[in-house]
Design a protein around this motif. Structure first.
Motif, PDB file in Angstrom:
ATOM      1  N   GLY A 150      51.829 104.252 -69.264  1.00  0.00           N
ATOM      2  CA  GLY A 150      53.249 104.565 -69.467  1.00  0.00           C
ATOM      3  C   GLY A 150      53.445 105.765 -70.372  1.00  0.00           C
ATOM      4  O   GLY A 150      54.297 106.619 -70.136  1.00  0.00           O
ATOM      5  N   GLY A 151      52.634 105.832 -71.440  1.00  0.00           N
ATOM      6  CA  GLY A 151      52.722 106.981 -72.341  1.00  0.00           C
ATOM      7  C   GLY A 151      52.357 108.273 -71.642  1.00  0.00           C
ATOM      8  O   GLY A 151      52.993 109.309 -71.864  1.00  0.00           O
ATOM      9  N   LEU A 190      47.439  95.121 -71.614  1.00  0.00           N
ATOM     10  CA  LEU A 190      48.634  95.710 -72.225  1.00  0.00           C
ATOM     11  C   LEU A 190      48.340  97.092 -72.807  1.00  0.00           C
ATOM     12  O   LEU A 190      49.170  97.993 -72.745  1.00  0.00           O
ATOM     13  CB  LEU A 190      49.182  94.778 -73.301  1.00  0.00           C
ATOM     14  CG  LEU A 190      49.766  93.460 -72.785  1.00  0.00           C
ATOM     15  CD1 LEU A 190      50.145  92.561 -73.950  1.00  0.00           C
ATOM     16  CD2 LEU A 190      50.951  93.716 -71.893  1.00  0.00           C
ATOM     17  N   PHE A 191      47.148  97.242 -73.368  1.00  0.00           N
ATOM     18  CA  PHE A 191      46.746  98.542 -73.903  1.00  0.00           C
ATOM     19  C   PHE A 191      46.668  99.590 -72.790  1.00  0.00           C
ATOM     20  O   PHE A 191      47.161 100.713 -72.941  1.00  0.00           O
ATOM     21  CB  PHE A 191      45.393  98.390 -74.615  1.00  0.00           C
ATOM     22  CG  PHE A 191      44.929  99.639 -75.292  1.00  0.00           C
ATOM     23  CD1 PHE A 191      45.595 100.135 -76.407  1.00  0.00           C
ATOM     24  CD2 PHE A 191      43.823 100.317 -74.822  1.00  0.00           C
ATOM     25  CE1 PHE A 191      45.160 101.287 -77.026  1.00  0.00           C
ATOM     26  CE2 PHE A 191      43.385 101.466 -75.435  1.00  0.00           C
ATOM     27  CZ  PHE A 191      44.058 101.956 -76.549  1.00  0.00           C
ATOM     28  N   LEU A 248      48.242  99.468 -69.922  1.00  0.00           N
ATOM     29  CA  LEU A 248      49.606  99.691 -69.461  1.00  0.00           C
ATOM     30  C   LEU A 248      50.353 100.643 -70.396  1.00  0.00           C
ATOM     31  O   LEU A 248      51.073 101.528 -69.945  1.00  0.00           O
ATOM     32  CB  LEU A 248      50.343  98.354 -69.354  1.00  0.00           C
ATOM     33  CG  LEU A 248      51.743  98.397 -68.785  1.00  0.00           C
ATOM     34  CD1 LEU A 248      51.707  98.821 -67.328  1.00  0.00           C
ATOM     35  CD2 LEU A 248      52.407  97.041 -68.924  1.00  0.00           C
ATOM     36  N   ALA A 249      50.146 100.491 -71.696  1.00  0.00           N
ATOM     37  CA  ALA A 249      50.792 101.382 -72.668  1.00  0.00           C
ATOM     38  C   ALA A 249      50.262 102.811 -72.529  1.00  0.00           C
ATOM     39  O   ALA A 249      51.034 103.777 -72.601  1.00  0.00           O
ATOM     40  CB  ALA A 249      50.575 100.869 -74.082  1.00  0.00           C
ATOM     41  N   ILE A 250      48.978 102.961 -72.321  1.00  0.00           N
ATOM     42  CA  ILE A 250      48.405 104.302 -72.145  1.00  0.00           C
ATOM     43  C   ILE A 250      48.961 104.949 -70.875  1.00  0.00           C
ATOM     44  O   ILE A 250      49.351 106.120 -70.869  1.00  0.00           O
ATOM     45  CB  ILE A 250      46.862 104.242 -72.092  1.00  0.00           C
ATOM     46  CG1 ILE A 250      46.309 103.913 -73.471  1.00  0.00           C
ATOM     47  CG2 ILE A 250      46.284 105.558 -71.601  1.00  0.00           C
ATOM     48  CD1 ILE A 250      44.815 103.702 -73.489  1.00  0.00           C
TER      49      ILE A 250
END
Length: 120
Positions: free
Chosen positions: A16-17, A9-10, A12-14
């Motif tokens: 997407g950001g 998830l981390f 994926l967040a990086i």
């Protein structure tokens, strides 16, 4: 005990950001010079027309070529796990992979014989 999906998830967040940041940074810092040539559709130097030259229909060869490309790409995707785990799988997996490749080869020979690979 931590959840094993937290790193995923981390990541994926990086990702997407980064994608959102890249789009906004390009919109803010990019040039804003629009002209008629830049707004026209790109047609490889040919003036775009409202209808295709053959009467408005796209030849089916485009779709057949795309489908063949996808089929043979999927074949290569199935070959990667086999190649990685070849030593652990044994003779059964080798026989199965040979059958898989023969099946795809039969499809390839059929398409070749029917003229699906010829581009007129």
């Amino acid at each position: 005990m931590s959840n094993p999906y937290v790193p995923l998830l981390f990541l994926l967040a990086i990702g997407g950001g980064f994608a959102v940041f890249s789009v906004f940074a390009a919109a803010i810092s990019g040039p804003k010079r629009y002209n008629r040539a830049k707004l026209d559709a790109y047609e490889c130097g040919i003036e775009p027309t409202p209808q295709a030259a053959g009467g408005g229909r796209v030849p089916i060869k485009y779709y057949l070529t795309a489908m063949l490309f996808i089929i043979f790409d999927i074949e290569s995707v199935f070959l990667y796990p086999f190649a990685v785990a070849f030593n652990q799988l044994g003779l059964f997996a080798l026989v199965e992979m040979v059958l898989f490749i023969l099946t795809v080869f039969v499809a390839y020979a059929y398409v070749w014989r029917r003229g699906g690979l010829e581009w007129d």
